[in-house]
Design a protein around this motif. Structure first.
Motif, short mmCIF file in Angstrom:
data_model
loop_
_atom_site.label_atom_id
_atom_site.label_comp_id
_atom_site.label_asym_id
_atom_site.label_seq_id
_atom_site.Cartn_x
_atom_site.Cartn_y
_atom_site.Cartn_z
N ASP A 1 12.24 116.67 14.35
CA ASP A 1 12.81 116.18 13.09
C ASP A 1 13.81 115.08 13.46
O ASP A 1 15.01 115.31 13.55
N TYR A 2 13.29 113.88 13.66
CA TYR A 2 14.12 112.81 14.22
C TYR A 2 15.17 112.31 13.23
O TYR A 2 16.22 111.80 13.62
N ASP A 3 14.91 112.46 11.91
CA ASP A 3 15.81 111.93 10.89
C ASP A 3 16.57 113.02 10.13
O ASP A 3 17.24 112.72 9.14
N ASN A 4 16.46 114.26 10.59
CA ASN A 4 17.19 115.39 9.99
C ASN A 4 16.93 115.54 8.49
O ASN A 4 17.83 115.94 7.73
N ASP A 5 15.70 115.25 8.07
CA ASP A 5 15.40 115.37 6.65
C ASP A 5 14.77 116.72 6.29
O ASP A 5 14.36 116.94 5.15
N GLY A 6 14.69 117.62 7.28
CA GLY A 6 14.24 118.98 7.00
C GLY A 6 12.76 119.23 7.17
O GLY A 6 12.28 120.31 6.84
N GLY B 1 17.12 119.97 10.81
CA GLY B 1 17.66 118.93 9.94
C GLY B 1 17.87 119.51 8.55
O GLY B 1 17.08 120.32 8.07
N LEU B 2 18.95 119.09 7.88
CA LEU B 2 19.35 119.74 6.62
C LEU B 2 19.50 118.76 5.46
O LEU B 2 20.07 119.13 4.43
N GLU B 3 19.01 117.53 5.61
CA GLU B 3 19.21 116.51 4.58
C GLU B 3 20.70 116.40 4.25
O GLU B 3 21.52 116.26 5.15
N LYS B 4 21.06 116.51 2.97
CA LYS B 4 22.46 116.39 2.56
C LYS B 4 23.06 117.75 2.17
O LYS B 4 24.16 117.79 1.59
#
Length: 557
Positions: free
Chosen positions: A381-386, A520-523
């Motif tokens: 998850d390279y961009d931590n978007d879940g 990754g947890l988004e916001k």
């Protein structure tokens, strides 16, 4: 006053005199201490390998790529060998071998390397001090705390006898191969290996994937190929070692039903694909059907590769399979698999009931992969978007011809998009990629990537932007289970979405990722719940956890 001036002049003179005679090792140490990583640029991934002390260049042990042994390396692993909270790096290397390598033997033989993470964004080469250099012709490495003493140990697969390094806990390692009885045979050609606790007794066992019986005298091949391919040689049988809990292992291959008749193992991985509480083994074989060894309650294994639909590609063919990794790419809490190969790859969706369907084409991966030879591949998850994306290293099979590596972004709905060139100038460069490992080397919450290139310089990609989203990393510590918690299943719920992860050892081709579980947890500002199913069968629940932290979780005793 005159005496005072004379005294000062004398001090200056002595300072200059002794400064000119300073110890070279002290100067070298000072230079290492003042080394700093370069500032972030505008790229998502920034190549900073040499700047941070990763000056490794792989050797094939020869001036020219002339056989399949030289073509098959090389792997690397992230591990925190000194338990200081920062992941270090071990990289395998080839070397000159009589009867294998051409040309004259060099005065200084290439070695494997261990780089210590200094915690300031740079690394220091500590190979000699740690005693883990070799010399061997090494392929890959797998990391696991086989004796549950809290310090990760190294198993190195070689062309020839393999090596088990016990971590002494003081920055050094001890070669215990003979005592532990996991070296294999001198004529074996081991490639992929993996730690797992197949009987849930709290001690890590070891599966060793052997490749083929290489004959350096055999020289019948199609000239443009460069050298004979894998089917020119007989296969070698894999080996399963059971950990006796006293520092020794027992070969239980036949007793456990591992009947490897024609497999040429490349990548090997282990996960509990059917959630029955026992870890299974997947073997990516070269040119022959892949194995899915189903664990029958710790008492034996049955090959379900063909029956499960994961033995062949979407075209119903055995492929040049390289590596395997496991994750839940579509959010249904079932473990899926990605297999890299020499063209279209396989993305196996877990349909439940032990059945998989290859979605590589419909996902968009096959069309983008068709022109490349894929080696190491990992869910990341390279961009931590879940959701999990896929990194894949590429390189020609039988020539030192470079290819661009790839990163596929999970765009939802079972689809992936090749976003490589949008993320970094690096993905426009051509390298002869082989092994790769992913981990958070600077503890900033996003995943960085190390790539080991055949016969060339390593590459290190620092992730500059992934932590713009929130994240969590879990460090599992087993007490009833094996110390690493390998085999644990973790479910995290945040913002109404559940993510599932599996604690693994080996990941991708001949390599191993950061042992800490990354989400990754988004916001999301709060993690509602974390559920952990340990290999021992114990369940653990954590609630209302804050994001953006490294959290150590101890198994309840």
């Amino acid at each position: 006053m005159k005496i005072y001036r004379i005294y000062n002049i004398l001090l200056i003179f002595l300072s200059i005199l002794f400064g000119c005679q300073s110890n070279p090792s002290t100067d070298s140490k000072s230079q290492k201490e003042i080394k700093t990583p370069p500032p972030s640029n505008d790229e998502y991934f920034q190549q900073i390998g040499e700047e941070i002390g990763l000056d490794f260049t792989h050797s094939i042990g020869d001036d020219e790529l002339s056989n399949i042994v030289e073509s098959s390396g090389v792997g690397a692993a992230f591990l925190d060998y000194d338990q200081d909270g920062f992941v270090d790096l071990y990289v395998c290397n080839g070397t000159w071998v009589n009867g294998l390598s051409g040309g004259e033997k060099p005065d200084v033989s290439p070695k494997n390397h261990l780089y210590r993470n200094l915690g300031n964004g740079t690394f220091d080469d500590v190979t000699s001090k740690a005693g883990v250099g070799g010399p061997w012709y090494s392929m890959g490495v797998t990391v696991g705390d086989f004796n549950n003493d809290g310090f990760p140990d190294l198993y190195v697969s070689n062309y020839g006898t393999n090596v088990l390094y016990e971590n002494n806990g003081d920055g050094t390692f001890n070669d215990i191969t003979k005592r532990s009885k996991v070296g294999g045979k001198e004529n074996e050609f081991s490639v992929g290996t993996v730690w797992l606790d197949f009987d849930n007794d709290g001690f890590l066992d070891l599966y060793v994937g052997n490749y083929l019986n290489f004959d350096p005298e055999y020289n019948y091949f199609y000239a443009p190929d460069g050298f004979p391919g894998p089917l020119a040689y007989d296969s070698q049988a894999d080996v399963l070692y059971h950990n006796n809990g006293d520092g020794t292992f027992e070969d239980v291959t036949q007793n456990m039903g591992i009947t490897d008749l024609d497999g040429r193992a490349m990548g090997v991985g282990a996960v509990d694909y059917d959630d029955d509480g026992f870890v299974d083994i997947y073997v990516a074989n070269d040119h022959t059907v892949n194995y899915l060894w189903h664990n029958e309650g710790g008492k034996g294994f049955s090959d379900m590769g063909t029956m499960s639909g994961s033995g062949f590609s979407q075209r119903g063919e055995a492929t040049v399979s390289m590596s395997v990794d496991f994750a839940d790419f579509n959010g249904d809490n079932l473990v899926d698999m990605f297999i890299s190969d020499d063209n279209y790859c396989s993305l196996y969706e877990n349909l439940g009931n032990g059945i998989f369907n290859d979605n590589a084409y419909v996902s968009g991966i096959s069309v983008a992969s068709g022109q490349f030879v894929g080696w190491s591949s990992s869910f990341i998850d390279y961009d931590n978007d879940g959701d999990v994306d896929i990194f894949k290293s590429n390189g020609e099979l039988k020539h030192l011809y470079g290819q661009e590596d790839q990163l596929f972004e999970n765009v939802g709905g079972g689809k992936f998009k090749d976003v490589s060139v949008d993320l970094s100038q690096y993905f426009r460069e051509e390298h002869v990629g082989r092994g790769a490992c992913q981990g958070d080397y600077d503890n900033d919450g996003d995943i960085d990537i190390f790539i080991a290139n055949l016969g060339g310089k390593c590459m290190f990609l620092r992730n500059n932007k992934g932590n713009l989203n929130n994240w969590l990393m879990l460090n599992l510590v087993g007490h009833v289970s094996n110390r690493d918690g390998i085999g644990a299943v973790i479910k995290l719920t945040a913002g109404g979405k559940m993510q599932t992860a599996w604690k693994k050892s080996t990941t991708g081709y001949l390599s191993q990722n950061d042992s800490r579980i990354h989400f990754g947890l988004e916001k999301n500002e709060t993690i509602d719940k974390i559920e952990i199913k340990w290999p021992s069968g114990k369940y653990q629940i954590l609630e209302n956890i804050k994001p953006n932290q490294l959290l150590t979780v101890n198994e309840p005793e």
